[in-house]
Design an enzyme around this catalytic site. Structure first.
Site, short mmCIF file in Angstrom:
data_model
loop_
_atom_site.label_atom_id
_atom_site.label_comp_id
_atom_site.label_asym_id
_atom_site.label_seq_id
_atom_site.Cartn_x
_atom_site.Cartn_y
_atom_site.Cartn_z
N ARG A 1 -1.05 11.09 -6.48
CA ARG A 1 -1.36 9.70 -6.04
C ARG A 1 -2.63 9.84 -4.92
O ARG A 1 -2.78 10.66 -4.19
CB ARG A 1 -0.29 9.01 -5.16
CG ARG A 1 1.11 9.13 -5.92
CD ARG A 1 2.15 8.12 -5.24
NE ARG A 1 3.20 8.39 -5.98
CZ ARG A 1 4.44 7.99 -5.70
NH1 ARG A 1 4.53 7.35 -4.46
NH2 ARG A 1 5.43 8.10 -6.43
N ARG B 1 2.56 11.82 3.86
CA ARG B 1 1.62 11.20 2.80
C ARG B 1 0.53 12.19 2.17
O ARG B 1 -0.44 12.55 3.04
CB ARG B 1 0.97 9.84 3.31
CG ARG B 1 0.45 8.98 2.17
CD ARG B 1 -0.23 7.65 2.85
NE ARG B 1 0.85 6.96 3.68
CZ ARG B 1 1.95 6.28 3.08
NH1 ARG B 1 1.70 5.92 1.75
NH2 ARG B 1 2.56 5.65 3.81
N GLU C 1 10.49 6.34 4.44
CA GLU C 1 11.20 6.08 3.32
C GLU C 1 11.30 7.37 2.65
O GLU C 1 10.13 8.44 2.34
CB GLU C 1 10.29 5.21 2.41
CG GLU C 1 10.93 4.98 1.01
CD GLU C 1 9.75 4.16 0.00
OE1 GLU C 1 9.27 3.37 0.64
OE2 GLU C 1 10.03 4.76 -1.09
N SER D 1 13.61 5.61 -3.40
CA SER D 1 13.67 4.17 -3.62
C SER D 1 14.56 4.17 -4.92
O SER D 1 14.04 4.84 -6.13
CB SER D 1 12.21 3.82 -4.10
OG SER D 1 12.11 2.43 -4.28
N ARG E 1 8.93 14.79 1.58
CA ARG E 1 9.60 13.92 2.72
C ARG E 1 10.77 14.60 3.24
O ARG E 1 11.40 14.35 4.16
CB ARG E 1 9.80 12.45 1.86
CG ARG E 1 8.58 11.87 1.73
CD ARG E 1 8.23 10.65 2.72
NE ARG E 1 6.95 10.11 2.64
CZ ARG E 1 6.45 8.89 2.31
NH1 ARG E 1 7.49 8.09 2.22
NH2 ARG E 1 5.46 8.47 2.27
#
Lengths: 512, 401
Positions: B223, B238, B310, B313, B364
């Site tokens: 990403r 991130r 987070e 999801s 994460r």
């Protein structure tokens, strides 16, 4: 430190009844600490030189593409040594079918040395003029000296510009001079490579055998068709037990190689293109093996050799921290541009694959023995898996420019009906470290002496680097599927891998 | 477009009539007249058909950005309107000053961001030593747990055609795109295995009996994180490249809601087993992606960062993706003795529903595990469930230098 052998990843499967969990058995876990200097640098060579499994010839560092602009970085090439050993260097260039131009290098070097002396001469004159001007002078004398100073300055500027251009050109041309060659390496092309070792023999089958593609379809392990739609040819999905097999191969390899004192690593798979260049690849040449990222100066790695080499670039290591031994896991991406023909079937040649790569930095006097250690590790791994293979001492025309010596292992792939390269182990001596700027400072000999100052520190030397494939997953899968197939269409799992696959002993055809 | 279509059909019909008339016996002048009429009709038709196509293309273009409809229970509003569905555990109380994962990573020689910054750029990293084993343990354990629930393991290509990326609802080439593109091709790097898995069955008609299809897919994800600035960019939180295990389900429309519940339950069970403190949110309308009919996010407590972050999801995309990917199924025929079966008797196809859910996003998870399980002596305890997958290691200890 207590020894823990790492037995990893037992994965229970819904389609077997056995529960697989490796009971932890305490043996030694190695997390040897090294003093890690900070900047990464690595000199990666063309893929076939490294653990990359590949048949296409190595792309040598060529000077053409960047001749127009000054190099972003400088290789610390030992020109004096080249000049003093030019016959040996020339013979080496011929033996390797290299297109390096030694004459041009020597000529440029002499010109550069001459020009350098001239520049130094003029600087000295200018200093003298400056000194004289400090004293008391007649106005006319002062004027004359000022004039002289100006002229000297102008000449100097021009000469210095020329010197820089010469130095840049010398870099361009000299970079393509390949590494020297170990005296025992056979001279010649592909057919001259010598067999160092042969293990096992081809299995005799009492039934008609399938290749790995057919086995992959029949056992619902591999999907090339969907991948062709989603991504293009030479991409694939692994499914079901093949996923477990990949994980088992990597986990088991990690476990085995860590026992030998290698530090595990995972690496970035996107790197700056300058790093790729330092490694001897041409990110933007025709038929490049390298994928570039749009809108950036970044590329995808073709082997973990690239990012691992980079870890210590532009650094001076302590001798006491050597050797540094890494086992690095990454996905690898290769365009395979220019690779056509029969050697592209199925998993044998793909654009993306998982690989575990060993990388060693050591003192020069130790590289030969580490090369032997690396090939021994590879042979032990493949022997444990029950493969039939031969280890080749690659001939001069098949060495990549960085490799002083290269051992390839080719394993028998009965479905393809031939031997295929599954690993490569290269000793790059100081070829890479001169480009990456990786040095070490020898420890001082014990002596009581006068006070130690910087002047008393031993001068730094370049490390030697080596790299070797511990496990290239798709090629290993070709070997395992094709060699271990059974008449009933199932595939037996070699014993060492079973604990890492939840105890699965065979991949069986599924009821549909 | 509908109007133009009718016009086109009208003209085609006229043309057919002319052609029919010309088959009969005609006076030469009559024939000439008809030929002329045929020509005129043909010219009009060509122009109208071109216009029709342009209209259809424009319609596609504009209509694609209409987001999926929304589940009636989804809270309306922005970030602050998301509802808490579930909360598990509580923040651990520390009796000593704690470190964040970056500090722990340095002290325990587990990560290297500095070398990666030189080699690759910011937001890249190397994992070292036990962190490598921890990543492998997380993925192996996740695979093991999710397979028990009947999911088929997959590994996927990480380079895909950009059209696939678009069909899944992402924008490969917009400003601030999250997607890396490959120079000189129409290919991109995937940001999630959702993309290549969605592509497996594109332009297909599945049998109803083949549904549901449940995959657990492992891949690296890439990403650009363009536009993501500020505090939420630290360390492993991130990054540009990471390993992830993703669940993906294709099912009948009537089943998607229950599969959504099943997926979030699996995630909650995984994170509970690891001893994490987390809350499950029912994301509000402004925070759903265009494809999601409903989306549950899990945020876990990260003591070193001092907040929830987070970690997963789970989205129900109903038929948004399948309409773009062309994934249909043919309902099974109801049992009936009947007349001969022909194609005309086959029930008509419907679009499947698709769902996706994060089983494990390694960096994460690592933030959570390192920060939550740190000890006063600087070591980090490994959760029991992961130990068999790491050769029995119970603690990551500071190493003697």
């Amino acid at each position: 430190m207590v020894l823990h052998t790492l037995r990893l990843a037992t994965v229970p499967l819904t389609f077997t009844t056995s529960r697989l969990f490796l009971k932890p058995s305490p043996t030694l876990s190695f997390f040897s600490r090294h003093v890690q200097p900070r900047k990464p640098s690595f000199l990666l060579r063309a893929f076939s030189n490294s653990s990359a499994v590949q048949d296409t010839p190595l792309t040598q560092t060529s000077s053409d593409s960047s001749a127009a602009r000054p190099p972003q970085w400088k290789a610390a090439i030992d020109f004096k040594w080249i000049r003093d050993n030019k016959e040996a260097v020339e013979i080496n260039i011929e033996n390797r079918n290299s297109n390096a131009d030694l004459e041009a290098v020597l000529e440029l070097y002499e010109n550069m040395v001459t020009l350098q002396k001239e520049v130094e001469g003029i600087r000295e004159e200018r200093n003298n003029v400056a000194k004289k001007m400090k004293g008391k002078l007649e106005p006319s004398e002062r004027e004359r000296l000022v004039e002289e100073g100006k002229n000297l300055k102008e000449s100097l500027v021009t000469l210095e510009e020329n010197l820089v251009k010469l130095q840049d050109e010398l870099q361009h041309v000299a970079r393509s001079i390949p590494n020297m060659t170990h005296p025992d390496v056979p001279v010649g092309g592909e057919d001259s490579s010598a067999i160092r070792k042969e293990v096992g023999s081809p299995r005799e089958f009492s039934f008609p055998i399938k290749d790995h593609l057919q086995l992959g379809k029949d056992l619902d392990l591999i999907d090339f068709d969907s991948a062709a739609e989603v991504s293009g040819s030479k991409f694939f999905y692994l499914k079901n037990e093949a996923v477990l097999l990949e994980m088992a191969l990597l986990n088991w390899t990690l476990s085995e190689v860590m026992k030998k004192g290698f530090t595990p690593l995972t690496t970035p798979e996107i790197v700056r293109s300058s790093i790729v260049e330092k490694c001897g690849f041409q990110p933007r040449g025709d038929n490049t093996q390298v994928y570039s990222i749009d809108g950036t100066d970044q590329c995808l790695i073709g082997t973990a050799e690239i990012p691992v080499g980079g870890i210590h670039m532009d650094s001076i290591l302590l001798e006491s921290s050597l050797p540094l031994k890494y086992i690095a896991f990454s996905h690898c991406f290769r365009t395979e541009a220019g690779a056509a023909g029969a050697a592209t079937k199925g998993l044998y040649r793909v654009h993306q694959f998982s690989k575990a790569e060993m990388f060693v930095l050591c003192r020069p006097e130790d590289s030969e023995s580490f090369h032997n250690e690396l090939i021994q590790i590879e042979e032990d791994l493949f022997t444990s898996l029950g493969l039939h293979f031969k280890t080749l001492d690659m001939a001069t025309a098949d060495l990549g420019a960085p490799a002083y010596r290269k051992f390839d292992v080719e394993a028998w792939m009965p479905g393809l009906g031939r031997f295929g390269e599954i690993s490569s182990a290269s000793n790059c001596t100081d070829y890479q470290s001169r480009r990456l700027g990786i040095r070490f400072r020898p420890s001082e000999p014990l002596q009581t002496g006068p006070k130690k100052g910087k002047a008393n520190l031993p001068p730094t030397k370049f490390v030697h680097t080596l790299n070797a494939t511990a496990c290239a997953v798709p090629r290993m899968m070709v070997c395992l599927l094709e060699n271990y197939q059974q008449e009933d269409g199932s595939v037996v799992i070699p014993e060492p891998l079973r604990p890492f696959m939840g105890g699965i002993e065979a991949i069986k055809p599924k009821l549909r | 477009m509908v109007t133009l279509q009718k016009e086109v059909e009208g003209i085609r019909e006229e043309r057919n009539n002319v052609a029919k008339k010309m088959k009969g016996k005609l006076e030469p002048s009559e024939r000439e007249r008809l030929v002329e009429e045929g020509k005129n009709l043909k010219e009009s038709l060509v122009t109208l058909e071109e216009d029709l196509m342009k209209l259809q293309d424009e319609l596609q273009h504009v209509a694609r950005s209409i987001p999926n409809m929304t589940h009636p229970d989804v809270p309306v509003g922005g970030e602050d309107s998301s509802a808490i569905r579930n909360e598990v555990g509580s923040p651990r109380e520390f009796s000593f000053p704690i470190k964040d994962h970056l500090q722990l990573g340095k002290d325990l020689d587990l990560m290297d961001f500095d070398s990666a910054a030189e080699v690759s750029g910011s937001k890249f990293f190397y994992l070292k030593n036990e962190a490598v084993l921890l990543e492998m343990a997380l993925l192996n354990w996740t695979l093991s747990e999710v397979m028990k629930k009947g999911f088929t393991p997959l590994t996927t290509p990480e380079i895909v055609r950009s059209s696939i990326v678009e069909k899944c609802g992402f924008q490969p080439r917009g400003d601030n795109t999250q997607v890396y593109s490959i120079d000189g091709t129409d290919q991109c790097l995937i940001g999630t295995a959702e993309i290549p898995v969605g592509g497996i069955h594109m332009d297909s008609i599945l049998l109803e009996s083949a549904l549901p299809l449940k995959y657990i897919a492992f891949s690296h994800c890439f990403r650009t994180e363009a536009g993501a600035a500020g505090a939420a960019a630290k360390g492993l939180y991130r990054v540009h490249q990471f390993s992830k295990a993703e669940m993906f389900v294709l099912c009948r429309p009537e089943d998607s809601e229950s599969f959504h519940n099943e997926l979030i339950q699996i995630e909650e069970d995984l994170f509970t087993s690891l001893g994490l403190h987390f809350k499950t949110l029912d994301m509000a309308t402004a925070d759903l992606g265009a494809p999601a009919y409903r989306k549950f996010d899990i945020e876990a407590w990260m003591p070193g960062l001092g907040r929830f972050g987070e970690i997963s999801s789970a989205s129900n995309c109903t038929d948004y993706q399948s309409r773009r990917l062309g994934i249909r199924f043919r309902p099974s025929e109801p049992l009936q003795t009947g007349s001969k079966k022909g194609k005309a008797n086959l029930p008509s196809t419907k679009f499947v529903h698709t769902l996706n859910a994060t089983a494990c996003a390694v960096p994460r998870m690592m933030v959570c595990l390192l920060e939550n399980y740190q000890q006063e002596d600087g070591s980090v305890v490994v959760p029991e469930t992961l130990r068999p997958f790491m050769g029995g290691i119970e603690v990551i200890k500071p190493k003697l230098r």
